[in-house]
Design a protein around this motif. Structure first.
Motif, PDB file in Angstrom:
ATOM      1  N   THR A 181       0.830  -1.214   0.000  1.00 34.27           N
ATOM      2  CA  THR A 181       0.000   0.000   0.000  1.00 34.27           C
ATOM      3  C   THR A 181       0.860   1.258   0.000  1.00 34.27           C
ATOM      4  OG1 THR A 181      -0.146  -0.017   2.428  1.00 34.27           O
ATOM      5  CG2 THR A 181      -1.903  -1.154   1.214  1.00 34.27           C
ATOM      6  N   SER A 182       2.005   1.202  -0.661  1.00 35.15           N
ATOM      7  CA  SER A 182       2.916   2.343  -0.598  1.00 35.15           C
ATOM      8  C   SER A 182       3.820   2.392  -1.817  1.00 35.15           C
ATOM      9  CB  SER A 182       3.783   2.260   0.665  1.00 35.15           C
ATOM     10  OG  SER A 182       4.593   1.086   0.628  1.00 35.15           O
ATOM     11  N   ASN A 183       4.413   3.552  -2.030  1.00 33.85           N
ATOM     12  CA  ASN A 183       5.495   3.692  -2.992  1.00 33.85           C
ATOM     13  C   ASN A 183       6.828   3.673  -2.256  1.00 33.85           C
ATOM     14  OD1 ASN A 183       3.323   5.698  -4.826  1.00 33.85           O
ATOM     15  ND2 ASN A 183       4.416   4.018  -5.797  1.00 33.85           N
ATOM     16  N   LEU A 184       7.865   3.297  -2.966  1.00 38.03           N
ATOM     17  CA  LEU A 184       9.173   3.011  -2.377  1.00 38.03           C
ATOM     18  C   LEU A 184      10.214   4.028  -2.842  1.00 38.03           C
ATOM     19  CD1 LEU A 184      11.147   0.991  -0.897  1.00 38.03           C
ATOM     20  CD2 LEU A 184      11.299  -0.208  -3.096  1.00 38.03           C
ATOM     21  N   PHE A 185      11.020   4.525  -1.891  1.00 34.04           N
ATOM     22  CA  PHE A 185      12.111   5.465  -2.180  1.00 34.04           C
ATOM     23  C   PHE A 185      13.358   5.071  -1.403  1.00 34.04           C
ATOM     24  CE2 PHE A 185       8.261   7.931  -2.830  1.00 34.04           C
ATOM     25  CZ  PHE A 185       8.542   8.737  -3.923  1.00 34.04           C
ATOM     26  N   TRP A 186      14.525   5.429  -1.947  1.00 35.74           N
ATOM     27  CA  TRP A 186      15.757   5.307  -1.179  1.00 35.74           C
ATOM     28  C   TRP A 186      16.743   6.368  -1.640  1.00 35.74           C
ATOM     29  CZ3 TRP A 186      14.131   1.975  -4.884  1.00 35.74           C
ATOM     30  CH2 TRP A 186      14.979   1.728  -5.980  1.00 35.74           C
ATOM     31  N   ILE A 187      17.683   6.663  -0.761  1.00 34.89           N
ATOM     32  CA  ILE A 187      18.647   7.743  -1.003  1.00 34.89           C
ATOM     33  C   ILE A 187      20.059   7.191  -0.900  1.00 34.89           C
ATOM     34  CG2 ILE A 187      19.523   9.963  -0.166  1.00 34.89           C
ATOM     35  CD1 ILE A 187      16.655  10.376   1.050  1.00 34.89           C
ATOM     36  N   GLU A 188      20.851   7.531  -1.905  1.00 37.31           N
ATOM     37  CA  GLU A 188      22.270   7.162  -1.914  1.00 37.31           C
ATOM     38  C   GLU A 188      23.042   8.264  -2.639  1.00 37.31           C
ATOM     39  OE1 GLU A 188      25.222   3.474  -3.153  1.00 37.31           O
ATOM     40  OE2 GLU A 188      23.206   3.595  -4.012  1.00 37.31           O
ATOM     41  N   ASP A 189      24.079   8.763  -2.010  1.00 46.39           N
ATOM     42  CA  ASP A 189      24.940   9.790  -2.609  1.00 46.39           C
ATOM     43  C   ASP A 189      24.133  10.997  -3.100  1.00 46.39           C
ATOM     44  OD1 ASP A 189      27.186   8.195  -2.151  1.00 46.39           O
ATOM     45  OD2 ASP A 189      27.004   7.202  -4.090  1.00 46.39           O
ATOM     46  N   ASN A 190      23.235  11.467  -2.244  1.00 46.71           N
ATOM     47  CA  ASN A 190      22.437  12.672  -2.525  1.00 46.71           C
ATOM     48  C   ASN A 190      21.502  12.532  -3.732  1.00 46.71           C
ATOM     49  OD1 ASN A 190      23.800  14.008  -0.386  1.00 46.71           O
ATOM     50  ND2 ASN A 190      25.460  14.569  -1.781  1.00 46.71           N
ATOM     51  N   VAL A 191      21.148  11.307  -4.053  1.00 51.67           N
ATOM     52  CA  VAL A 191      20.199  11.039  -5.134  1.00 51.67           C
ATOM     53  C   VAL A 191      19.008  10.279  -4.561  1.00 51.67           C
ATOM     54  CG1 VAL A 191      19.794   9.923  -7.367  1.00 51.67           C
ATOM     55  CG2 VAL A 191      22.034  10.952  -6.856  1.00 51.67           C
ATOM     56  N   LEU A 192      17.817  10.763  -4.866  1.00 47.55           N
ATOM     57  CA  LEU A 192      16.591  10.077  -4.466  1.00 47.55           C
ATOM     58  C   LEU A 192      16.186   9.141  -5.601  1.00 47.55           C
ATOM     59  CD1 LEU A 192      14.205   9.809  -2.439  1.00 47.55           C
ATOM     60  CD2 LEU A 192      13.041  11.585  -3.767  1.00 47.55           C
ATOM     61  N   HIS A 193      16.130   7.850  -5.292  1.00 45.41           N
ATOM     62  CA  HIS A 193      15.779   6.830  -6.280  1.00 45.41           C
ATOM     63  C   HIS A 193      14.367   6.299  -6.011  1.00 45.41           C
ATOM     64  CE1 HIS A 193      19.999   6.339  -7.703  1.00 45.41           C
ATOM     65  NE2 HIS A 193      20.304   6.591  -6.436  1.00 45.41           N
ATOM     66  N   THR A 194      13.677   5.940  -7.076  1.00 45.25           N
ATOM     67  CA  THR A 194      12.371   5.293  -6.952  1.00 45.25           C
ATOM     68  C   THR A 194      12.097   4.519  -8.234  1.00 45.25           C
ATOM     69  OG1 THR A 194      10.060   5.638  -6.279  1.00 45.25           O
ATOM     70  CG2 THR A 194      10.959   7.183  -7.884  1.00 45.25           C
ATOM     71  N   PRO A 195      11.397   3.377  -8.144  1.00 43.35           N
ATOM     72  CA  PRO A 195      11.077   2.634  -9.368  1.00 43.35           C
ATOM     73  C   PRO A 195      10.254   3.470 -10.348  1.00 43.35           C
ATOM     74  CG  PRO A 195      10.776   1.246  -7.444  1.00 43.35           C
ATOM     75  CD  PRO A 195      11.013   2.640  -6.929  1.00 43.35           C
ATOM     76  N   LEU A 231      18.663  -1.298  -3.631  1.00 44.12           N
ATOM     77  CA  LEU A 231      17.986  -0.822  -2.424  1.00 44.12           C
ATOM     78  C   LEU A 231      18.801  -1.131  -1.174  1.00 44.12           C
ATOM     79  CD1 LEU A 231      15.408   0.264  -0.983  1.00 44.12           C
ATOM     80  CD2 LEU A 231      14.556  -2.081  -1.002  1.00 44.12           C
ATOM     81  N   ILE A 232      19.339  -2.318  -1.113  1.00 45.84           N
ATOM     82  CA  ILE A 232      20.012  -2.785   0.100  1.00 45.84           C
ATOM     83  C   ILE A 232      21.232  -1.937   0.452  1.00 45.84           C
ATOM     84  CG2 ILE A 232      21.387  -4.718   0.987  1.00 45.84           C
ATOM     85  CD1 ILE A 232      19.296  -6.581  -0.342  1.00 45.84           C
ATOM     86  N   LYS A 233      21.909  -1.387  -0.552  1.00 50.85           N
ATOM     87  CA  LYS A 233      23.107  -0.588  -0.274  1.00 50.85           C
ATOM     88  C   LYS A 233      22.804   0.878   0.001  1.00 50.85           C
ATOM     89  CE  LYS A 233      24.129   0.231  -5.185  1.00 50.85           C
ATOM     90  NZ  LYS A 233      25.091  -0.004  -6.286  1.00 50.85           N
ATOM     91  N   ALA A 234      21.518   1.235   0.083  1.00 52.87           N
ATOM     92  CA  ALA A 234      21.127   2.630   0.293  1.00 52.87           C
ATOM     93  C   ALA A 234      21.428   3.091   1.711  1.00 52.87           C
ATOM     94  CB  ALA A 234      19.643   2.798   0.003  1.00 52.87           C
ATOM     95  N   GLU A 235      21.509   4.393   1.860  1.00 54.15           N
ATOM     96  CA  GLU A 235      21.724   4.995   3.184  1.00 54.15           C
ATOM     97  C   GLU A 235      20.392   5.199   3.912  1.00 54.15           C
ATOM     98  OE1 GLU A 235      23.472   8.506   1.695  1.00 54.15           O
ATOM     99  OE2 GLU A 235      25.149   7.430   0.792  1.00 54.15           O
ATOM    100  N   GLU A 236      19.404   5.723   3.183  1.00 54.60           N
ATOM    101  CA  GLU A 236      18.074   5.972   3.748  1.00 54.60           C
ATOM    102  C   GLU A 236      17.028   5.343   2.842  1.00 54.60           C
ATOM    103  OE1 GLU A 236      17.263  10.090   4.912  1.00 54.60           O
ATOM    104  OE2 GLU A 236      19.389  10.556   4.588  1.00 54.60           O
ATOM    105  N   VAL A 237      15.998   4.776   3.449  1.00 48.27           N
ATOM    106  CA  VAL A 237      14.878   4.186   2.716  1.00 48.27           C
ATOM    107  C   VAL A 237      13.595   4.652   3.379  1.00 48.27           C
ATOM    108  CG1 VAL A 237      13.769   2.038   1.958  1.00 48.27           C
ATOM    109  CG2 VAL A 237      16.268   2.139   2.162  1.00 48.27           C
TER     110      VAL A 237
END
Length: 283
Positions: A181-195, A231-237
């Motif tokens: 029931t949600s969308n997914l985000f993660w942050i690595e090296d000042n970049v916000l990633h999402t599918p 996703l697993i190597k991200a800093e923030e999720v």
């Protein structure tokens, strides 16, 4: 509790729909879920744009205007004494003959439900798990927020009833998709990633809002096709939806993330609420 039902405000226990409603028989319908803050529905215009688009695609002959829906929701909030609430705006095809209909539906069933919000702690954390069940492909070119919800129901059963866990869908090809029931985000090296939407995910209203906020906190944005390892190597999720807003992820299996202490997650959360407060104060 009161609800809006086809032009009237009635008690929920008084409501009934036809057994011939094609929303019931064939799952033809769309819905939106959103929050009210002090009686004001947040991002209502964007929710209605998506709802109206879905209705056109399903050939349900009804389009909703901001002013009329705002009036209905504000009236419900008064009747139920719920200024801060969960709203579900539901439109099904309406009654028809048994059998698949190819012509437009002229008499849809329109319902607005309201209920109390559960108590959400600010930046409460969740654990995510990768689902064994894959994300089904959209019925149309893009995914509608439709009554075809079986994939989500079975996924939720796989996760279980723990409110502190969210399941993450992968596509049949193994790409990251979205939560139950949600969308997914993660942050690595000042970049916000999402599918990317092209993976078959729902183009979430809060997802789009967060993408717009990202640049204001100094993040660049990248949408794409990603694997678990990305996703697993991200800093923030974190996860998003219109009811729970921004939900930090603490861990995925043995992998630990910054959770509620994530620098950008906190910034996005506070900016989100600044805009909510501004929205309420100007209404």
């Amino acid at each position: 509790m009161y609800m809006y039902f086809n032009g009237e405000f009635i008690r929920q226990e008084e409501a009934s729909i036809s057994p011939f409603d094609h929303g019931y028989l064939y799952g033809l319908g769309v819905f939106e879920t959103l929050r009210t803050y002090k009686g004001h529905p947040f991002l209502l215009e964007q929710h209605l744009d998506r709802l109206n688009s879905g209705l056109r695609q399903l050939q349900i002959a009804r389009q909703f205007k901001y002013a009329e829906v705002l009036e209905w929701i504000q009236k419900l909030s008064e009747l139920n004494a719920l200024p801060d609430s969960y709203i579900r705006f539901n439109v099904s095809a309406g009654p028809g003959q048994i059998g698949i209909q190819t012509t437009a539906y002229e008499s849809p069933t329109v319902i607005i439900f309201q209920k109390e919000l559960p108590v959400f702690k600010p930046l409460r954390e969740k654990e995510i798990i990768f689902l064994k069940l894959t994300r089904n492909t959209p019925e149309m070119d893009t995914r509608l927020k439709s009554h075809h919800f079986m994939n989500n129901v079975i996924a939720k059963r796989e996760v279980g009833a723990d409110p502190n866990k969210e399941g993450i869908f992968l596509t049949e090809k193994g790409f990251l998709a979205e939560g139950v029931t949600s969308n997914l985000f993660w942050i690595e090296d000042n970049v916000l990633h999402t599918p990317a939407v092209e993976t078959g995910i729902l183009k979430g209203i809060t997802r789009e809002f967060i993408l717009g906020l990202a640049v204001k906190v100094g993040l660049s944005v990248k949408e794409g096709f990603y694997q678990k390892e990305d996703l697993i190597k991200a800093e923030e999720v974190f996860l998003t939806n219109s009811i729970q807003e921004i939900v930090p992820v603490q861990n995925c299996e043995e992998h630990i993330f910054s959770g509620k202490n994530g620098t950008y997650t906190k910034q996005l959360y506070h900016l989100y609420h600044q805009i909510v407060d501004l929205h309420v104060s100007t209404k």
